[in-house]
Scaffold this active site. Structure first.
Site, short mmCIF file in Angstrom:
data_model
loop_
_atom_site.label_atom_id
_atom_site.label_comp_id
_atom_site.label_asym_id
_atom_site.label_seq_id
_atom_site.Cartn_x
_atom_site.Cartn_y
_atom_site.Cartn_z
N ASP A 1 14.59 8.84 74.81
CA ASP A 1 16.14 8.90 74.89
C ASP A 1 16.40 7.87 75.75
O ASP A 1 17.30 8.27 76.80
CB ASP A 1 16.67 10.25 75.31
CG ASP A 1 16.09 11.42 74.35
OD1 ASP A 1 15.75 11.17 73.37
OD2 ASP A 1 15.94 12.52 74.78
N GLU B 1 23.23 12.51 65.87
CA GLU B 1 22.95 12.74 67.54
C GLU B 1 22.84 11.32 68.21
O GLU B 1 22.91 10.49 67.70
CB GLU B 1 21.90 13.56 67.84
CG GLU B 1 20.55 13.11 67.50
CD GLU B 1 19.38 14.18 67.81
OE1 GLU B 1 19.48 15.20 68.15
OE2 GLU B 1 18.35 13.70 67.42
O1 FUB Z 1 15.19 14.67 73.66
C1 FUB Z 1 15.82 15.80 73.42
C2 FUB Z 1 16.71 15.33 72.10
O2 FUB Z 1 15.70 14.79 71.08
C3 FUB Z 1 17.82 14.53 72.46
O3 FUB Z 1 19.03 14.99 73.33
C4 FUB Z 1 18.04 14.02 71.11
O4 FUB Z 1 18.87 12.95 71.05
C5 FUB Z 1 16.76 13.74 70.57
O5 FUB Z 1 16.02 12.64 71.01
#
Ligand code: FUB
Length: 327
Positions: A19, A226
């Site tokens: 991320d 997301e």
């Molecule tokens: O790393 C945890 C979660 O997985 C992140 O918040 C999302 O964007 C995905 O990458």
């Protein structure tokens, strides 16, 4: 002897990182990643396998320079309101202060977004006593616009709980819309001058197709899932994000930081591992995409590694699609 950083290779290999939110602060590249732990957890659609506890900030003197791990910058035990799952963070600079924004579960298991501050971009950071009032869900990304106004983009489906906030209050039984109904959009909230609070309640962002019609929930190749990122290019606002279940990084363009945004296409084709998450930053006149994949761990979804590659625009402002394994 220092080791040069290379395109499409893990920036660090002694820990797993994911991320990546990349910024240039004071002429140096800082990367704010999640810190994936090398442990086995049950893997499910709720994201229980992403059981992270702290943040390590990475930095590079230049794009080919060695990537340095600056050590633990913030741990969940030092965040009074948070209990677990320190997921994708971002950072911003204003008021001579560096702000680290991060999601975590509160004492009720609800994802909230917190802030921690430091005089140093690499930390250590000191957390505010409570989460940002009115914040929820995951994956904050902050744009400080050219006029000094700052906006936070956030939200994630499934484990990120965005389906549960459709009424503006937390509904533990909240489900996503029907496949032919408008998709749930990411949220945007302008930050106050203090960078610690929202000016008003977060608003839902509208992402539309070329005919101005909202993308639908069943349009999994294009709808928001997301990992939002916002950058500006030639005066336009570029909202990019993960499509989650179809594993692409895609983007939409708008004339205002709060949208609406018109869908354009794919920036990054699927990577090894379930999640895909990115940021876009300009370094000395060249644009770069920072992303992660699970190649180093042999495909383990919760053991990812941050990488970068070059990003190129076409003359009309669209972005050339990147295949991370063939560029
Ligand atoms: O790393 C945890 C979660 O997985 C992140 O918040 C999302 O964007 C995905 O990458």
């Amino acid at each position: 002897m220092s080791k040069a950083s290379k395109r499409n290779e893990p920036l660090v290999t002694h820990i797993y990182t994911a991320d990546p939110s990349a910024h240039v602060f004071d002429g140096k590249i800082y990367i704010y990643p999640s810190h994936d732990l090398d442990h086995e957890k049950v893997s499910n659609d709720n994201g229980d396998q992403y059981d992270m506890e702290d943040y390590h900030i990475l930095s590079m003197d230049g794009i080919t320079a060695e990537c340095v791990d600056n050590g633990e910058a913030l741990h969940v035990k030092d965040v009074p309101w948070a209990t677990s799952q320190m997921w994708a963070p971002d950072a911003a600079f204003k008021n001579n202060t560096y702000y680290l924004y991060f999601p975590a579960r509160d004492k009720d298991g609800i994802f909230r977004i917190g802030v921690a501050t430091s005089a140093n971009p690499a930390g250590p950071f000191e957390a505010q006593p409570d989460y940002i009032p009115g914040s929820y869900s995951i994956d904050p990304a902050v744009l400080v616009d050219e006029d000094g106004r700052a906006y936070m983009y956030f939200g994630g489906l499934w484990g990120g709980q965005l389906e549960k906030w459709q009424t503006g209050a937390f509904n533990p039984d909240g489900e996503g819309p029907a496949a032919d109904a408008p998709a749930i959009g990411p949220r945007v909230a302008e930050l106050n001058e203090d960078m610690l609070t929202f000016k008003a309640a977060p608003q839902e962002i509208s992402i539309v197709d070329a005919d101005g019609k909202p993308l639908t929930a069943g349009d999994e190749n294009r709808r928001y899932f997301e990992g939002p990122w916002m950058h500006k290019y030639n005066g336009k606002y570029y909202l990019s994000y993960s499509t989650g279940s179809t594993h692409q990084i895609v983007y939409a363009i708008g004339d205002s930081p709060v949208g609406p945004f018109t869908f354009q296409g794919t920036i990054l084709t699927p990577v090894i591992g379930w999640t895909t998450h990115h940021s876009i930053v300009e370094v000395e006149g060249q644009w770069y995409l920072f992303y992660h994949d699970s190649s180093l761990s042999g495909g383990a979804d919760n053991k990812r590694s941050v990488k970068y590659t070059e990003l190129h625009y076409n003359a009309d402002g669209t972005i050339r699609t990147i295949d991370p394994y063939n560029n």
